[in-house]
Motif scaffolding. Structure first.
Motif, PDB file in Angstrom:
ATOM      1  N   LYS A  20     -17.036  14.008 -34.758  1.00  0.00           N
ATOM      2  CA  LYS A  20     -16.622  12.612 -34.909  1.00  0.00           C
ATOM      3  C   LYS A  20     -17.806  11.668 -34.743  1.00  0.00           C
ATOM      4  N   LYS A  21     -18.625  11.907 -33.713  1.00  0.00           N
ATOM      5  CA  LYS A  21     -19.808  11.063 -33.498  1.00  0.00           C
ATOM      6  C   LYS A  21     -20.782  11.197 -34.652  1.00  0.00           C
ATOM      7  N   THR A  22     -20.919  12.401 -35.183  1.00  0.00           N
ATOM      8  CA  THR A  22     -21.827  12.617 -36.310  1.00  0.00           C
ATOM      9  C   THR A  22     -21.347  11.859 -37.534  1.00  0.00           C
ATOM     10  N   ALA A  23     -20.046  11.970 -37.834  1.00  0.00           N
ATOM     11  CA  ALA A  23     -19.486  11.267 -38.998  1.00  0.00           C
ATOM     12  C   ALA A  23     -19.628   9.765 -38.849  1.00  0.00           C
ATOM     13  N   ASN A  24     -19.363   9.251 -37.647  1.00  0.00           N
ATOM     14  CA  ASN A  24     -19.496   7.810 -37.415  1.00  0.00           C
ATOM     15  C   ASN A  24     -20.927   7.344 -37.591  1.00  0.00           C
ATOM     16  N   GLY A  28     -22.062   4.872 -40.416  1.00  0.00           N
ATOM     17  CA  GLY A  28     -22.700   3.647 -39.940  1.00  0.00           C
ATOM     18  C   GLY A  28     -24.051   3.417 -40.590  1.00  0.00           C
ATOM     19  N   THR A  29     -24.822   4.488 -40.768  1.00  0.00           N
ATOM     20  CA  THR A  29     -26.135   4.381 -41.411  1.00  0.00           C
ATOM     21  C   THR A  29     -26.003   3.927 -42.856  1.00  0.00           C
ATOM     22  N   LEU A  30     -25.078   4.558 -43.589  1.00  0.00           N
ATOM     23  CA  LEU A  30     -24.861   4.168 -44.987  1.00  0.00           C
ATOM     24  C   LEU A  30     -24.371   2.718 -45.079  1.00  0.00           C
ATOM     25  N   GLY A  31     -23.545   2.339 -44.115  1.00  0.00           N
ATOM     26  CA  GLY A  31     -23.041   0.963 -44.105  1.00  0.00           C
ATOM     27  C   GLY A  31     -24.153  -0.044 -43.864  1.00  0.00           C
ATOM     28  N   VAL A  32     -25.083   0.284 -42.955  1.00  0.00           N
ATOM     29  CA  VAL A  32     -26.204  -0.617 -42.667  1.00  0.00           C
ATOM     30  C   VAL A  32     -27.101  -0.768 -43.890  1.00  0.00           C
ATOM     31  N   ILE A  33     -27.385   0.356 -44.570  1.00  0.00           N
ATOM     32  CA  ILE A  33     -28.228   0.296 -45.778  1.00  0.00           C
ATOM     33  C   ILE A  33     -27.569  -0.576 -46.839  1.00  0.00           C
ATOM     34  N   TRP A  34     -26.277  -0.350 -47.071  1.00  0.00           N
ATOM     35  CA  TRP A  34     -25.563  -1.150 -48.068  1.00  0.00           C
ATOM     36  C   TRP A  34     -25.552  -2.627 -47.683  1.00  0.00           C
ATOM     37  N   ASN A  49     -34.995  -6.095 -53.452  1.00  0.00           N
ATOM     38  CA  ASN A  49     -35.775  -5.063 -54.145  1.00  0.00           C
ATOM     39  C   ASN A  49     -36.631  -4.268 -53.152  1.00  0.00           C
ATOM     40  N   PHE A  50     -37.104  -4.956 -52.107  1.00  0.00           N
ATOM     41  CA  PHE A  50     -37.905  -4.285 -51.086  1.00  0.00           C
ATOM     42  C   PHE A  50     -37.064  -3.202 -50.378  1.00  0.00           C
ATOM     43  N   PHE A  51     -35.849  -3.580 -50.007  1.00  0.00           N
ATOM     44  CA  PHE A  51     -34.976  -2.614 -49.336  1.00  0.00           C
ATOM     45  C   PHE A  51     -34.619  -1.455 -50.268  1.00  0.00           C
ATOM     46  N   LYS A  52     -34.388  -1.776 -51.545  1.00  0.00           N
ATOM     47  CA  LYS A  52     -34.063  -0.715 -52.502  1.00  0.00           C
ATOM     48  C   LYS A  52     -35.246   0.232 -52.685  1.00  0.00           C
ATOM     49  N   ALA A  53     -36.460  -0.336 -52.697  1.00  0.00           N
ATOM     50  CA  ALA A  53     -37.652   0.490 -52.897  1.00  0.00           C
ATOM     51  C   ALA A  53     -37.946   1.383 -51.694  1.00  0.00           C
ATOM     52  N   HIS A  54     -37.489   0.953 -50.515  1.00  0.00           N
ATOM     53  CA  HIS A  54     -37.772   1.704 -49.293  1.00  0.00           C
ATOM     54  C   HIS A  54     -36.501   2.315 -48.702  1.00  0.00           C
ATOM     55  N   TRP A  55     -35.555   2.645 -49.583  1.00  0.00           N
ATOM     56  CA  TRP A  55     -34.294   3.208 -49.107  1.00  0.00           C
ATOM     57  C   TRP A  55     -34.491   4.530 -48.355  1.00  0.00           C
ATOM     58  N   LEU A  56     -35.544   5.286 -48.747  1.00  0.00           N
ATOM     59  CA  LEU A  56     -35.773   6.578 -48.102  1.00  0.00           C
ATOM     60  C   LEU A  56     -36.103   6.404 -46.623  1.00  0.00           C
ATOM     61  N   TRP A  57     -36.915   5.356 -46.317  1.00  0.00           N
ATOM     62  CA  TRP A  57     -37.250   5.099 -44.914  1.00  0.00           C
ATOM     63  C   TRP A  57     -36.007   4.688 -44.118  1.00  0.00           C
ATOM     64  N   LEU A  58     -35.145   3.920 -44.770  1.00  0.00           N
ATOM     65  CA  LEU A  58     -33.906   3.545 -44.101  1.00  0.00           C
ATOM     66  C   LEU A  58     -33.039   4.774 -43.843  1.00  0.00           C
ATOM     67  N   LEU A  59     -33.039   5.696 -44.799  1.00  0.00           N
ATOM     68  CA  LEU A  59     -32.263   6.923 -44.639  1.00  0.00           C
ATOM     69  C   LEU A  59     -32.830   7.790 -43.508  1.00  0.00           C
ATOM     70  N   ILE A  60     -34.173   7.847 -43.434  1.00  0.00           N
ATOM     71  CA  ILE A  60     -34.814   8.618 -42.359  1.00  0.00           C
ATOM     72  C   ILE A  60     -34.446   8.037 -40.995  1.00  0.00           C
ATOM     73  N   LEU A  61     -34.471   6.714 -40.894  1.00  0.00           N
ATOM     74  CA  LEU A  61     -34.061   6.065 -39.642  1.00  0.00           C
ATOM     75  C   LEU A  61     -32.612   6.412 -39.308  1.00  0.00           C
ATOM     76  N   GLY A  62     -31.800   6.502 -40.364  1.00  0.00           N
ATOM     77  CA  GLY A  62     -30.403   6.876 -40.163  1.00  0.00           C
ATOM     78  C   GLY A  62     -30.265   8.291 -39.633  1.00  0.00           C
ATOM     79  N   VAL A  64     -32.488   9.863 -37.875  1.00  0.00           N
ATOM     80  CA  VAL A  64     -32.926   9.808 -36.475  1.00  0.00           C
ATOM     81  C   VAL A  64     -31.782   9.329 -35.585  1.00  0.00           C
ATOM     82  N   TRP A  65     -31.035   8.359 -36.068  1.00  0.00           N
ATOM     83  CA  TRP A  65     -29.908   7.832 -35.307  1.00  0.00           C
ATOM     84  C   TRP A  65     -28.816   8.894 -35.123  1.00  0.00           C
ATOM     85  N   VAL A  66     -28.550   9.654 -36.187  1.00  0.00           N
ATOM     86  CA  VAL A  66     -27.555  10.724 -36.105  1.00  0.00           C
ATOM     87  C   VAL A  66     -27.986  11.758 -35.063  1.00  0.00           C
ATOM     88  N   ILE A  67     -29.275  12.129 -35.071  1.00  0.00           N
ATOM     89  CA  ILE A  67     -29.794  13.099 -34.094  1.00  0.00           C
ATOM     90  C   ILE A  67     -29.664  12.550 -32.680  1.00  0.00           C
TER      91      ILE A  67
END
Length: 285
Positions: A20-24, A28-34, A49-62, A64-67
């Motif tokens: 449950k915590k993992t799914a949340n 939550g990460t996908l919601g923040v990116i969107w 456009n900056f956020f779209k270009a650096h979506w991978l870094w946002l995903l990596i941060l996500g 890290v948050w899941v871990i």
């Protein structure tokens, strides 16, 4: 390091890992990116456009948050209702926690490592090495603490160690460096061949007498204890059963008019947690 090792334990994935915590965390990460992309596009196309270009870094941060959300928890602490006392269940090294120690011992008060009478790997053995270096110094302190107390039985056929026996539940209080104390409740016997053994009734008796001793002679500090009887004591009951027994016995003792500690920390060795069925979720409930 111990938390990293827990990741490789099947019991971590069965009893600590939270889907449950993992799914949340993932949602939550996908919601923040969107939200960042959509909100920034309203104010600035360049920022969007900056956020779209650096979506991978946002995903990596996500990731890290899941871990972080699922990093192995090794301490579970709860406050007793209507009492300023806490019970904690920990997975770790008994000797790494602040506060006083409860170290189970045997009725003949054997301390010697000779002929493996007391194993250096046992809780008492590790305690001896850490605080006394040599078993004979622990033996001396125990004898001083026993001044005036008589054994209940002679053991003429015992081949190793001491030849007398004290009763189950007798508690020995010793002073340690840095204003620490240890309480040694007698929870087991050593037979004529030098083998330790105990049973569930002995555990119940020793727990009851331990709390009584602490009420009268304890130091009102935090207490750290192992899952008594489940190692060299060769008890038949499971570690989970003994943990529950300690908890129920302790809660019952806290109904006394005298408070005898601020927190009881029951410490499960990481290897025991990995090797045996210890349902942390049920114990938390």
């Amino acid at each position: 390091m111990k938390k990293i090792k827990l990741l490789g334990s099947k019991n971590y994935w069965r009893y600590i890992f939270s889907l449950k915590k993992t799914a949340n965390a993932i949602l939550g990460t996908l919601g923040v990116i969107w939200l960042l992309v959509e909100a920034s596009s309203f104010f600035s196309v360049d920022l969007s456009n900056f956020f779209k270009a650096h979506w991978l870094w946002l995903l990596i941060l996500g990731v890290v948050w899941v871990i972080y959300e699922n990093w192995p928890q090794t301490e579970f602490c709860y406050k007793l209702k209507d009492r300023d006392i806490r019970i904690q269940l920990s997975i770790g090294d008994l000797f790494s926690y602040p506060g006083d120690l409860i170290i189970p011992t045997n009725s003949s008060l054997d301390t010697s490592f000779n002929e493996n009478l007391i194993s250096k790997e046992s809780t008492q053995g590790q305690f001896t090495i850490k605080y006394f270096k040599e078993a004979r110094y622990l033996e001396q302190d125990i004898q001083l603490s026993l001044a005036g107390k008589q054994p209940v039985e002679q053991l003429p056929d015992k081949k190793k160690g001491n030849k007398y026996r004290y009763e189950i539940g007798e508690v020995i209080k010793l002073t340690l460096p840095e204003d620490k104390f240890t309480y040694l409740p007698i929870t087991s016997h050593i037979n004529n061949e030098g083998i330790a053994y105990t049973n569930f009734d002995n555990i119940l008796v020793s727990l009851g007498k331990l709390w009584e001793f602490l009420i009268e002679k304890g130091e009102l500090n935090e207490l750290n204890m192992p899952v008594i009887g489940t190692g060299r004591g060769r008890i038949l009951e499971t570690r989970e059963t003994i943990i529950k027994t300690i908890i129920y016995s302790f809660i019952s003792a806290t109904t006394s008019s005298k408070k005898f500690c601020n927190k009881l920390n029951i410490v499960v060795h990481p290897k025991d947690f990995s090797d045996h069925e210890i349902n942390i979720k049920e114990l938390k409930d």
